[in-house]
Design a protein around this motif. Structure first.
Motif, PDB file in Angstrom:
ATOM      1  N   PHE A   1      47.106   6.663  -1.108  1.00 15.88           N
ATOM      2  CA  PHE A   1      47.927   5.800  -1.960  1.00 15.88           C
ATOM      3  C   PHE A   1      48.123   6.418  -3.339  1.00 15.88           C
ATOM      4  CE2 PHE A   1      46.514   2.401   0.977  1.00 15.88           C
ATOM      5  CZ  PHE A   1      47.770   1.937   1.350  1.00 15.88           C
ATOM      6  N   GLY A   2      49.384   6.534  -3.758  1.00 11.27           N
ATOM      7  CA  GLY A   2      49.699   7.047  -5.088  1.00 11.27           C
ATOM      8  C   GLY A   2      49.644   8.553  -5.230  1.00 11.27           C
ATOM      9  N   THR A   3      49.499   9.287  -4.140  1.00 14.56           N
ATOM     10  CA  THR A   3      49.415  10.746  -4.212  1.00 14.56           C
ATOM     11  C   THR A   3      50.806  11.355  -4.253  1.00 14.56           C
ATOM     12  OG1 THR A   3      47.291  10.790  -3.083  1.00 14.56           O
ATOM     13  CG2 THR A   3      48.602  12.811  -2.995  1.00 14.56           C
ATOM     14  N   VAL A   4      51.023  12.257  -5.213  1.00 13.26           N
ATOM     15  CA  VAL A   4      52.320  12.914  -5.381  1.00 13.26           C
ATOM     16  C   VAL A   4      52.081  14.409  -5.533  1.00 13.26           C
ATOM     17  CG1 VAL A   4      54.384  13.120  -6.817  1.00 13.26           C
ATOM     18  CG2 VAL A   4      53.283  10.884  -6.536  1.00 13.26           C
ATOM     19  N   LEU A   5      52.739  15.206  -4.705  1.00 11.63           N
ATOM     20  CA  LEU A   5      52.634  16.663  -4.780  1.00 11.63           C
ATOM     21  C   LEU A   5      53.986  17.251  -5.163  1.00 11.63           C
ATOM     22  CD1 LEU A   5      50.584  17.457  -1.538  1.00 11.63           C
ATOM     23  CD2 LEU A   5      49.749  16.825  -3.808  1.00 11.63           C
ATOM     24  N   HIS A   6      53.976  18.215  -6.065  1.00 13.97           N
ATOM     25  CA  HIS A   6      55.194  18.930  -6.459  1.00 13.97           C
ATOM     26  C   HIS A   6      55.623  19.824  -5.288  1.00 13.97           C
ATOM     27  CE1 HIS A   6      57.745  21.785  -8.622  1.00 13.97           C
ATOM     28  NE2 HIS A   6      57.860  20.832  -9.538  1.00 13.97           N
ATOM     29  N   PRO A   7      56.926  20.057  -5.128  1.00 12.96           N
ATOM     30  CA  PRO A   7      57.366  20.935  -4.034  1.00 12.96           C
ATOM     31  C   PRO A   7      56.767  22.333  -4.082  1.00 12.96           C
ATOM     32  CG  PRO A   7      59.235  19.775  -4.979  1.00 12.96           C
ATOM     33  CD  PRO A   7      58.048  19.470  -5.849  1.00 12.96           C
ATOM     34  N   TYR A   8      56.421  22.827  -5.286  1.00 15.38           N
ATOM     35  CA  TYR A   8      55.844  24.163  -5.411  1.00 15.38           C
ATOM     36  C   TYR A   8      54.324  24.082  -5.406  1.00 15.38           C
ATOM     37  CZ  TYR A   8      60.572  25.427  -6.935  1.00 15.38           C
ATOM     38  OH  TYR A   8      61.927  25.614  -7.019  1.00 15.38           O
ATOM     39  N   THR A   9      53.788  23.435  -4.379  1.00 17.88           N
ATOM     40  CA  THR A   9      52.342  23.272  -4.232  1.00 17.88           C
ATOM     41  C   THR A   9      51.889  23.953  -2.953  1.00 17.88           C
ATOM     42  OG1 THR A   9      52.360  21.146  -5.390  1.00 17.88           O
ATOM     43  CG2 THR A   9      50.476  21.584  -3.964  1.00 17.88           C
TER      44      THR A   9
END
Length: 155
Positions: free
Chosen positions: A48-56
């Motif tokens: 829940f609430g986890t957000v990853l940048h595309p450049y990860t």
């Protein structure tokens, strides 16, 4: 493997990719198809609430708790002008609940086996087996019992 973890690995599938992305959004998770994720990802509390940048890039055996954010330290700058290149989370790293990993420029590397504490804001690279906590995060110790993998040497 949990349902959320299974969805994360299937987000790149050709036919179901968009549907999988929407299912992850129902869990409050944003994991773009561009993210590179190694085997053995563990996601606790359904992410829940986890957000990853595309450049990860996440290595093997990475553990993510809820509320983890990996992204840019300069969101006001258009992506194409940002000096951030990539965030690399190496094998066996643990990002605790609410941890933020934000890259200012270049490549930020979270070392193998490193623990980023709950609600810490990490803005620089770490070494292997370290423990980081605070805002801004600073090294507070070494991970007990952690031994980096021994590289196989060819005879």
């Amino acid at each position: 493997m949990s349902l959320v973890t299974a969805l994360v690995y299937r987000r790149r599938t050709r036919l179901l990719g968009r549907l999988v992305q929407e299912a992850l959004a129902l869990y409050g998770m944003e994991v773009p198809a561009a993210c590179e994720i190694g085997p053995g990802l563990t996601v606790f509390h359904r992410g829940f609430g986890t957000v990853l940048h595309p450049y990860t890039t996440l290595g093997a055996g990475v553990t993510l708790y809820n509320g983890v954010t990996i992204g840019r330290a300069d969101p006001w700058v258009p992506q194409e002008l940002s000096r951030m290149r990539r965030v690399v989370v190496e094998d066996g790293a643990v990002l605790c609940a609410g941890a933020k990993v934000v890259c200012k420029e270049g490549v930020l590397t979270v070392g193998a086996g490193t623990v980023v504490g709950a609600n810490a804001v990490l803005t620089r690279s770490t070494g292997p087996g370290e423990v980081w906590a605070g805002v801004p995060a600073r090294r507070v110790g070494l991970r007990e019992g952690y031994a980096p993998p021994v590289e196989a040497v060819a005879p």
